[in-house]
Motif scaffolding. Structure first.
Motif, PDB file in Angstrom:
ATOM      1  N   SER A   1       0.857  -1.183   0.000  1.00  0.00           N
ATOM      2  CA  SER A   1       0.000   0.000   0.000  1.00  0.00           C
ATOM      3  C   SER A   1       0.890   1.228   0.000  1.00  0.00           C
ATOM      4  N   LEU A   2       0.595   2.189  -0.875  1.00  0.00           N
ATOM      5  CA  LEU A   2       1.482   3.356  -0.972  1.00  0.00           C
ATOM      6  C   LEU A   2       0.833   4.633  -0.447  1.00  0.00           C
ATOM      7  N   LYS A   3      -0.241   4.477   0.318  1.00  0.00           N
ATOM      8  CA  LYS A   3      -0.923   5.687   0.776  1.00  0.00           C
ATOM      9  C   LYS A   3      -0.111   6.464   1.805  1.00  0.00           C
ATOM     10  N   GLU A   4       0.794   5.780   2.498  1.00  0.00           N
ATOM     11  CA  GLU A   4       1.604   6.539   3.453  1.00  0.00           C
ATOM     12  C   GLU A   4       2.737   7.281   2.758  1.00  0.00           C
ATOM     13  N   ASN A   5       3.216   6.730   1.626  1.00  0.00           N
ATOM     14  CA  ASN A   5       4.246   7.446   0.863  1.00  0.00           C
ATOM     15  C   ASN A   5       3.625   8.609   0.089  1.00  0.00           C
ATOM     16  N   LEU A   6       2.342   8.456  -0.242  1.00  0.00           N
ATOM     17  CA  LEU A   6       1.640   9.460  -1.043  1.00  0.00           C
ATOM     18  C   LEU A   6       0.418   9.900  -0.258  1.00  0.00           C
ATOM     19  N   PRO A   7       0.633  10.635   0.856  1.00  0.00           N
ATOM     20  CA  PRO A   7      -0.458  10.895   1.792  1.00  0.00           C
ATOM     21  C   PRO A   7      -1.576  11.746   1.201  1.00  0.00           C
ATOM     22  N   GLU A   8      -1.243  12.699   0.316  1.00  0.00           N
ATOM     23  CA  GLU A   8      -2.292  13.515  -0.304  1.00  0.00           C
ATOM     24  C   GLU A   8      -2.926  12.720  -1.424  1.00  0.00           C
ATOM     25  N   PRO A   9      -4.251  12.514  -1.417  1.00  0.00           N
ATOM     26  CA  PRO A   9      -4.885  11.763  -2.505  1.00  0.00           C
ATOM     27  C   PRO A   9      -4.475  12.278  -3.886  1.00  0.00           C
ATOM     28  N   ASN A  10      -4.312  13.610  -4.017  1.00  0.00           N
ATOM     29  CA  ASN A  10      -3.967  14.144  -5.334  1.00  0.00           C
ATOM     30  C   ASN A  10      -2.611  13.660  -5.835  1.00  0.00           C
ATOM     31  N   MET A  11      -1.719  13.301  -4.939  1.00  0.00           N
ATOM     32  CA  MET A  11      -0.433  12.752  -5.374  1.00  0.00           C
ATOM     33  C   MET A  11      -0.681  11.452  -6.139  1.00  0.00           C
ATOM     34  N   ARG A  12      -1.669  10.655  -5.671  1.00  0.00           N
ATOM     35  CA  ARG A  12      -1.974   9.384  -6.331  1.00  0.00           C
ATOM     36  C   ARG A  12      -2.706   9.634  -7.636  1.00  0.00           C
ATOM     37  N   TRP A  13      -3.591  10.643  -7.666  1.00  0.00           N
ATOM     38  CA  TRP A  13      -4.286  10.962  -8.924  1.00  0.00           C
ATOM     39  C   TRP A  13      -3.286  11.448  -9.966  1.00  0.00           C
ATOM     40  N   ASP A  14      -2.272  12.229  -9.535  1.00  0.00           N
ATOM     41  CA  ASP A  14      -1.237  12.679 -10.474  1.00  0.00           C
ATOM     42  C   ASP A  14      -0.554  11.471 -11.109  1.00  0.00           C
ATOM     43  N   ILE A  15      -0.271  10.453 -10.300  1.00  0.00           N
ATOM     44  CA  ILE A  15       0.383   9.252 -10.830  1.00  0.00           C
ATOM     45  C   ILE A  15      -0.526   8.537 -11.822  1.00  0.00           C
ATOM     46  N   VAL A  16      -1.818   8.442 -11.476  1.00  0.00           N
ATOM     47  CA  VAL A  16      -2.773   7.814 -12.400  1.00  0.00           C
ATOM     48  C   VAL A  16      -2.735   8.561 -13.737  1.00  0.00           C
ATOM     49  N   ASN A  17      -2.782   9.899 -13.680  1.00  0.00           N
ATOM     50  CA  ASN A  17      -2.733  10.695 -14.919  1.00  0.00           C
ATOM     51  C   ASN A  17      -1.451  10.402 -15.694  1.00  0.00           C
ATOM     52  N   TYR A  18      -0.340  10.308 -14.969  1.00  0.00           N
ATOM     53  CA  TYR A  18       0.944  10.074 -15.644  1.00  0.00           C
ATOM     54  C   TYR A  18       0.960   8.700 -16.318  1.00  0.00           C
ATOM     55  N   ILE A  19       0.425   7.670 -15.636  1.00  0.00           N
ATOM     56  CA  ILE A  19       0.400   6.327 -16.230  1.00  0.00           C
ATOM     57  C   ILE A  19      -0.500   6.325 -17.470  1.00  0.00           C
ATOM     58  N   ARG A  20      -1.613   7.046 -17.403  1.00  0.00           N
ATOM     59  CA  ARG A  20      -2.484   7.160 -18.582  1.00  0.00           C
ATOM     60  C   ARG A  20      -1.700   7.762 -19.755  1.00  0.00           C
ATOM     61  N   SER A  21      -0.840   8.748 -19.457  1.00  0.00           N
ATOM     62  CA  SER A  21      -0.078   9.363 -20.546  1.00  0.00           C
ATOM     63  C   SER A  21       0.936   8.371 -21.112  1.00  0.00           C
ATOM     64  N   LEU A  22       1.502   7.501 -20.242  1.00  0.00           N
ATOM     65  CA  LEU A  22       2.425   6.476 -20.732  1.00  0.00           C
ATOM     66  C   LEU A  22       1.680   5.464 -21.608  1.00  0.00           C
ATOM     67  N   GLN A  23       0.415   5.233 -21.246  1.00  0.00           N
ATOM     68  CA  GLN A  23      -0.379   4.271 -22.030  1.00  0.00           C
ATOM     69  C   GLN A  23      -0.831   4.887 -23.361  1.00  0.00           C
ATOM     70  N   GLY A  24      -0.561   6.180 -23.518  1.00  0.00           N
ATOM     71  CA  GLY A  24      -0.948   6.854 -24.749  1.00  0.00           C
ATOM     72  C   GLY A  24      -2.412   7.241 -24.786  1.00  0.00           C
ATOM     73  N   LYS A  25      -3.009   7.343 -23.582  1.00  0.00           N
ATOM     74  CA  LYS A  25      -4.422   7.728 -23.545  1.00  0.00           C
ATOM     75  C   LYS A  25      -4.556   9.236 -23.338  1.00  0.00           C
TER      76      LYS A  25
END
Ligand code: HEC
Length: 170
Positions: free
Chosen positions: A146-170
């Protein structure tokens, strides 16, 4: 002579209590004071954090409300979000999932029973943003932490989701 005598009395009045005090300070004379430190609800090293008190509400808003389904991505994938996501991905995910999310991070070879998967295909590609957010938040039992303690602000995790989407070419 009278002055000297007075001086000795004053010195004695000062030093005798001081010496007595030092005997206790340095535990020459030991008194077992009652201490309540050991009966406080502290938790020990390696113990899970204490559960939240009932009916408490996280200040950044609920990350996940059971029964409401996967949360909806509140962040627009603009340049700033992608830059933050990239930075956090490189810190928290790259070691396992690899720099371009193909699942071949430097640590992957050590995870033999359940190696990290590529995030460019499968569930990570077809699933919702919210599902990925929950995977980052809760980890996967027996596979991914679980990475919620490394990424305590929910938006930090949403930023990562956005970044992975960009890697997927979406
Ligand atoms: C310690 C290594 C490790 C780290 C660090 C890690 N993961 Fe994982 N992750 C895994 C493993 C192993 C799996 C595959 C579990 C399985 O067998 O289903 C996985 C699975 C996933 C999945 C599900 C993929 C699918 O197809 O079901 C997603 C999404 C994911 N990781 C995203 C991330 C993100 C984002 C980060 C960083 C915030 C991250 N992971 C950090 C090891 C890691």
């Amino acid at each position: 002579m009278a002055v000297l005598k007075r001086l000795f009395i004053v010195l004695g009045l000062v030093t005798v209590p001081l010496l007595l005090g030092l005997l206790f300070t340095y535990d020459v004379l030991k008194i077992e004071w009652i201490s309540f430190m050991e009966i406080q609800p502290s938790f020990n090293a390696q113990e899970d954090p204490l559960p939240l008190p009932p009916r408490s509400i996280p200040v950044q808003g609920a990350a996940y409300v059971p029964e409401l389904g996967a949360p909806v991505n509140p962040l627009v994938a603009d340049e700033a979000s992608l830059a933050r996501g990239k930075e956090q991905y490189e810190i928290n995910c790259q070691i396992c999932h690899g720099a371009n999310a193909d699942g071949k991070g430097p640590f992957a070879v050590y995870l033999r029973t359940r190696p990290p998967v590529s995030l460019l295909e499968g569930n990570a590609l077809t699933g919702s943003d919210g599902a990925m957010f929950l995977t980052i938040t809760n980890g996967i039992e027996g596979a991914m932490p679980s990475l919620k303690e490394n990424l305590p602000e929910p938006n930090m995790r949403w930023d990562i989701v956005n970044y992975i989407r960009s890697l997927q070419g979406k």
